[in-house]
Design a protein around this motif. Structure first.
Motif, short mmCIF file in Angstrom:
data_model
loop_
_atom_site.label_atom_id
_atom_site.label_comp_id
_atom_site.label_asym_id
_atom_site.label_seq_id
_atom_site.Cartn_x
_atom_site.Cartn_y
_atom_site.Cartn_z
N SER A 21 -10.23 3.77 12.65
CA SER A 21 -9.89 4.24 14.00
C SER A 21 -10.86 5.27 14.56
N GLY A 22 -11.97 5.52 13.88
CA GLY A 22 -12.94 6.44 14.45
C GLY A 22 -13.89 7.03 13.44
N ALA A 23 -14.90 7.74 13.96
CA ALA A 23 -15.91 8.37 13.12
C ALA A 23 -15.80 9.89 13.24
N TYR A 24 -16.12 10.56 12.15
CA TYR A 24 -16.07 12.02 12.11
C TYR A 24 -17.37 12.56 11.54
N ARG A 25 -17.78 13.70 12.08
CA ARG A 25 -18.84 14.46 11.46
C ARG A 25 -18.10 15.37 10.49
N MET A 26 -18.60 15.44 9.27
CA MET A 26 -17.90 16.19 8.25
C MET A 26 -18.82 17.25 7.66
N PHE A 27 -18.30 18.46 7.53
CA PHE A 27 -19.05 19.58 6.98
C PHE A 27 -18.30 20.05 5.74
N VAL A 28 -19.00 20.16 4.61
CA VAL A 28 -18.39 20.62 3.36
C VAL A 28 -19.22 21.79 2.84
N LYS A 29 -18.55 22.92 2.61
CA LYS A 29 -19.23 24.09 2.07
C LYS A 29 -18.64 24.41 0.71
N MET A 30 -19.51 24.73 -0.24
CA MET A 30 -19.05 25.10 -1.58
C MET A 30 -19.30 26.58 -1.80
N LYS A 31 -18.65 27.11 -2.83
CA LYS A 31 -18.90 28.49 -3.24
C LYS A 31 -18.84 28.54 -4.76
N SER A 32 -19.39 29.60 -5.29
CA SER A 32 -19.38 29.78 -6.73
C SER A 32 -18.10 30.51 -7.13
N ALA A 33 -17.39 29.96 -8.11
CA ALA A 33 -16.17 30.59 -8.62
C ALA A 33 -16.13 30.37 -10.12
N LYS A 34 -16.06 31.44 -10.87
CA LYS A 34 -16.01 31.38 -12.34
C LYS A 34 -17.15 30.53 -12.91
N GLY A 35 -18.33 30.70 -12.36
CA GLY A 35 -19.51 30.02 -12.88
C GLY A 35 -19.67 28.57 -12.48
N ALA A 36 -18.79 28.07 -11.60
CA ALA A 36 -18.89 26.67 -11.15
C ALA A 36 -18.87 26.63 -9.63
N LEU A 37 -19.40 25.55 -9.07
CA LEU A 37 -19.32 25.35 -7.63
C LEU A 37 -18.00 24.65 -7.30
N VAL A 38 -17.28 25.20 -6.32
CA VAL A 38 -16.03 24.60 -5.88
C VAL A 38 -16.05 24.44 -4.36
N VAL A 39 -15.25 23.51 -3.86
CA VAL A 39 -15.16 23.28 -2.42
C VAL A 39 -14.41 24.45 -1.78
N ASP A 40 -15.03 25.05 -0.77
CA ASP A 40 -14.46 26.18 -0.05
C ASP A 40 -13.95 25.76 1.33
N THR A 41 -14.70 24.87 1.99
CA THR A 41 -14.41 24.48 3.37
C THR A 41 -14.68 22.99 3.57
N ILE A 42 -13.77 22.33 4.28
CA ILE A 42 -14.00 20.96 4.74
C ILE A 42 -13.63 20.93 6.23
N ASP A 43 -14.56 20.45 7.03
CA ASP A 43 -14.37 20.45 8.47
C ASP A 43 -14.64 19.04 9.01
N PHE A 44 -13.64 18.44 9.64
CA PHE A 44 -13.77 17.12 10.27
C PHE A 44 -13.84 17.32 11.79
N THR A 45 -14.85 16.74 12.43
CA THR A 45 -14.94 16.78 13.88
C THR A 45 -15.12 15.35 14.37
N LYS A 46 -14.15 14.89 15.18
CA LYS A 46 -14.20 13.52 15.68
C LYS A 46 -15.42 13.34 16.58
N GLU A 47 -16.13 12.22 16.38
CA GLU A 47 -17.32 11.93 17.19
C GLU A 47 -16.96 11.13 18.41
#
Length: 124
Positions: free
Chosen positions: A98-124
Motif C-alpha cells: 500500500s505504499g513506500a516509506y523512507r526509513m531511517f535507522v540509528k544505532m547506539k553503543s550499549a554494553k559493548g554492542a550496537l543496538v537499534v536506538d531509533t526507527i523512523d518511517f516517512t511515507k513517500e
C-alpha cells in the motif's frame, strides 16, 4: 595518501553495513521478534513524524502491528553513515503493497554492542 583514506573509508562503510545486516534481514522478513533482538532497552519509533519512545518489548509489538498492516514487499538500505560522534545510521527504502516509506535507522553503543536506538518511517 588519498588511496589509503579511500580504503579506510570503504572499510568503515562496509563495517557499518555489516552491523545493519541482521536488522535489514529482520525488516525484509517482516519479523518484529527478530528485529527486537537488536533493540536497545528503549527505542524511539516514528511514523510520519508521530514520534514516541517505547521499551524494547512495547516497540516489538508496535513493529508487529506495523508489519501486519504494511507487510514488506521489498526493503533495502541505500545509504550508511555516521554522526560526528560516530553514531552509525542507515537510510533505506521500505515498500509495502500500500505504499513506500523512507526509513531511517540509528544505532547506539550499549554494553559493548550496537543496538537499534531509533526507527523512523516517512511515507513517500
Amino acid at each position: 595518501m588519498a588511496l589509503v583514506w579511500l580504503m579506510l573509508l570503504s572499510l568503515t562503510v562496509s563495517a557499518q553495513g555489516e552491523a545493519f545486516a541482521p536488522v535489514r534481514n529482520a525488516i525484509r522478513g517482516g519479523s518484529s521478534r527478530e528485529l527486537a533482538q537488536y533493540f536497545g532497552s528503549t527505542v524511539e519509533l516514528s511514523f510520519d513524524g508521530d514520534k514516541q519512545s517505547y521499551s524494547a518489548t512495547q516497540a516489538e509489538f508496535v513493529m508487529k502491528d506495523f508489519f501486519a498492516k504494511q507487510a514488506p514487499a521489498s526493503f533495502d538500505f541505500v545509504h550508511y553513515g555516521g554522526s560526528n560522534e560516530g553514531t552509525p545510521y542507515a537510510v533505506g527504502k521500505y515498500v509495502s503493497k500500500s505504499g513506500a516509506y523512507r526509513m531511517f535507522v540509528k544505532m547506539k553503543s550499549a554494553k559493548g554492542a550496537l543496538v537499534v536506538d531509533t526507527i523512523d518511517f516517512t511515507k513517500e
